[in-house]
Design an enzyme around this catalytic site. Structure first.
Site, PDB file in Angstrom:
ATOM      1  N   TYR A   1       0.841  -1.194   0.000  1.00 61.21           N
ATOM      2  CA  TYR A   1       0.000   0.000   0.000  1.00 61.21           C
ATOM      3  C   TYR A   1       0.878   1.246   0.000  1.00 61.21           C
ATOM      4  CZ  TYR A   1      -4.230  -2.751   0.899  1.00 61.21           C
ATOM      5  OH  TYR A   1      -5.288  -3.633   0.800  1.00 61.21           O
ATOM      6  N   GLU A   2       0.297   2.338  -0.431  1.00 58.83           N
ATOM      7  CA  GLU A   2       1.035   3.577  -0.670  1.00 58.83           C
ATOM      8  C   GLU A   2       1.714   4.138   0.577  1.00 58.83           C
ATOM      9  OE1 GLU A   2      -0.073   8.052  -2.289  1.00 58.83           O
ATOM     10  OE2 GLU A   2      -1.386   6.371  -2.781  1.00 58.83           O
TER      11      GLU A   2
END
Length: 258
Positions: free
Chosen positions: A50-51
């Site tokens: 995830y970012e």
């Protein structure tokens, strides 16, 4: 035949697109739902990134945002955002980027910036976040979203994230970037870019869906594959896992599990 909704059909179909062992950069929302369903069913060794910098995260519930503590708590490790993008993404270590969007056009360009004219927008959207970099650097990109004329437009109001440009040639001649979008999965069908023109082509209809329904929900004249397939239905096991995941998520975020 199992009883399922069109939304469940979309999520299960999107989940099946992820192969076991794949490294996947996941967007929040529908992509996260599909990616975690894949992890909980046929792809236990998928690596979800995830970012916010979480690597190989295995959330028990679906995150509300990239800043949700569930991601960090269940990750193998967490790195800085610059390291995530510079080393992992730009370094070519991500196989698949899994994205959602507010608008998409025939050449897979995505808009998450605004609706309407740029100088006087009708609606301001959350923005690109990491999606432009994900779509540029991941080996390939999967896109999942609900099908309507509001989302499938002839031309996006703003190109937040490059698909293949306004003319289908936006990636031509650019070295060291990924293949771009390779499939679009909706609650009606599966679409893939034409190998030559990069225009989206419907390759599979979900059970009970007609060509006319898909065309009616699309803002341009669609192309359909000569060999049009029927998307396999969800299995009872896939539906069971998906429904429990969503129920668990709802209980968690409502505070019922506190």
């Amino acid at each position: 035949m199992s009883n399922y909704t069109s939304a469940e059909m979309m999520t299960v179909t999107a989940a099946r697109a992820l192969e076991n062992g794949t490294t996947c950069f996941v967007g929040i929302g529908l992509p996260s739902e599909a990616a975690n369903l894949a992890r909980l069913t046929h792809a236990p060794d998928v690596v979800l990134i995830y970012e916010s910098g979480t690597l190989q995260t295995k959330p028990d519930v679906l995150p509300l945002s990239i800043g949700d503590g569930e991601l960090c708590e269940t990750a193998l490790t967490t790195v800085s955002v610059p390291e995530m993008f510079r080393y992992w993404l730009q370094g070519g270590k991500v196989d698949v980027g899994f994205l959602g969007t507010a608008q998409i056009d025939r050449y897979c360009n995505l808009n998450t910036t605004l609706i309407g004219d740029y100088t006087a927008p009708k609606v301001r959207l959350p923005g690109g976040g990491g999606a432009p970099e994900i779509a540029t650097n991941a080996g390939e990109v999967f896109i999942t979203l609900k099908h309507s004329k509001r989302t499938f437009v002839d031309q996006v109001d703003f190109v937040t994230t490059l698909g293949f440009g306004r003319d289908g040639k936006g990636r031509d001649g650019i070295p060291n970037i990924g293949k771009g979008p390779t499939r679009v999965i909706t609650d009606l069908c599966v679409m893939r870019p034409d190998p030559e023109t990069k225009e989206l082509v419907v390759t599979s209809l979900h059970p009970g869906v007609t060509r006319e329904q898909v065309q009616e929900a699309t803002g341009w004249e669609l192309r359909f594959a000569d060999q049009l397939e029927s998307t396999p239905e969800p299995s009872d096991k896939e539906l069971e896992v998906l429904r429990e995941l969503k129920a668990r998520t709802d209980r968690h975020h409502s505070g019922e599990d506190a």
